[in-house]
Write an enzyme that holds these catalytic residues in place. Structure first.
Site: not given
Length: 286
Positions: A223, A227, A231
């Protein structure tokens, strides 16, 4: 965008890392090779493929962080601080406040670790604001002048966090710390008990508890990595797509760059905060 390249070639070129690998034919790189050949030169090398631009820029930015903060620390004064000292003190205090609020154990490593993660990830993210053509163009010109290769056959990605390997390495580093402190604080038996007796504290639920807790534990590094990567990769891709518009990129580039500043800071902050929270959970002895 260079007129000699199609839009597709331009995008692929900017998303291609400078790679190095060891094959049966010896040390190989994609330097000086066309897009098709560059994509296959290290195809059979397996795991041992180095993205040397990611390694170079991440190490250089890490050294910059260490040099800047060390220099400020050595020249710090109790009088009126310089602008650089005031900025560094503000960053250190910001990280320290977040560690104090989120970390409930006792460990002198957490605050320096949080500071390192926040500033280092921020600096790597910040490279996304450098015009997408500038550094690859400079690298291409240097390659053409020194070795005579086509500038379009010199590859350089300057945002380390858009290479999935680096966020994964950071996430796995945090995962190792989670395991280390979980076992150190709780002991092997305590760690095993946490995996098998939560959230349902009954021996008949051990298999279900183990599956739930193991998935939760393994999800943490991924995670963190996905993430950050997702992005920043999306942001870089939008910058590249804007650059394909030629002169029309000018009215679009600035507002996206302003918005992306928020993404750059926020993703560094989230990575730091989740690391602190995960390590805080590792220090809790139920």
């Amino acid at each position: 965008m260079a007129s000699e390249q199609t839009t597709q070639e331009y995008i692929v070129h900017h998303l291609t890392n400078a790679t190095m690998c060891m094959t049966d034919e010896g040390l190989q790189t994609n330097y000086g090779k066309g897009l098709e050949e560059a994509a296959t030169v290290c195809q059979e090398a397996g795991f041992w493929v180095w993205n040397i631009d990611t390694l170079g820029w991440s190490i250089a930015l890490g050294i910059l962080f260490l040099w800047l903060f060390r220099k400020v620390a050595k020249s710090a004064t109790t009088g009126v601080p310089s602008k650089t000292q005031a900025f560094v003190e503000m960053v250190v205090e910001f990280v320290n406040d977040n560690v104090r609020d989120s970390f409930h154990g006792k460990n002198n490593l957490i605050a320096p670790l949080g500071l390192t993660i926040f500033v280092w990830v921020f600096l790597m993210n910040l490279m996304d604001l450098v015009p997408v053509d500038l550094l690859p163009w400079i690298a291409g010109q240097i390659g053409a002048a020194t070795t005579g290769v086509d500038p379009h056959h010199v590859y350089m990605k300057v945002v380390p966090t858009t290479d999935l390997n680096l966020p994964l390495a950071l996430g796995l580093g945090v995962f190792v710390l989670i395991l280390f402190y979980s076992i150190k604080v709780k002991g092997v038996s305590g760690f095993v008990k946490e995996l098998t007796m939560q959230p349902f504290n009954h021996w008949s639920m051990i298999p279900i508890n183990f599956i739930l807790e193991t998935v939760t534990l393994l999800a943490r590094p991924f995670s963190l990595a996905l993430r950050l990567f997702g992005n920043l990769y999306a942001g870089e891709l939008i910058f590249i797509l804007i650059a394909t518009l030629g002169l029309w990129q000018l009215p679009l580039h600035f507002p996206w760059a302003v918005f992306h500043i928020l993404v750059i800071v926020l993703q560094a902050f989230i990575f730091m905060m989740l690391t602190i929270v995960y390590l805080s959970l590792a220090h809790e002895d139920h």
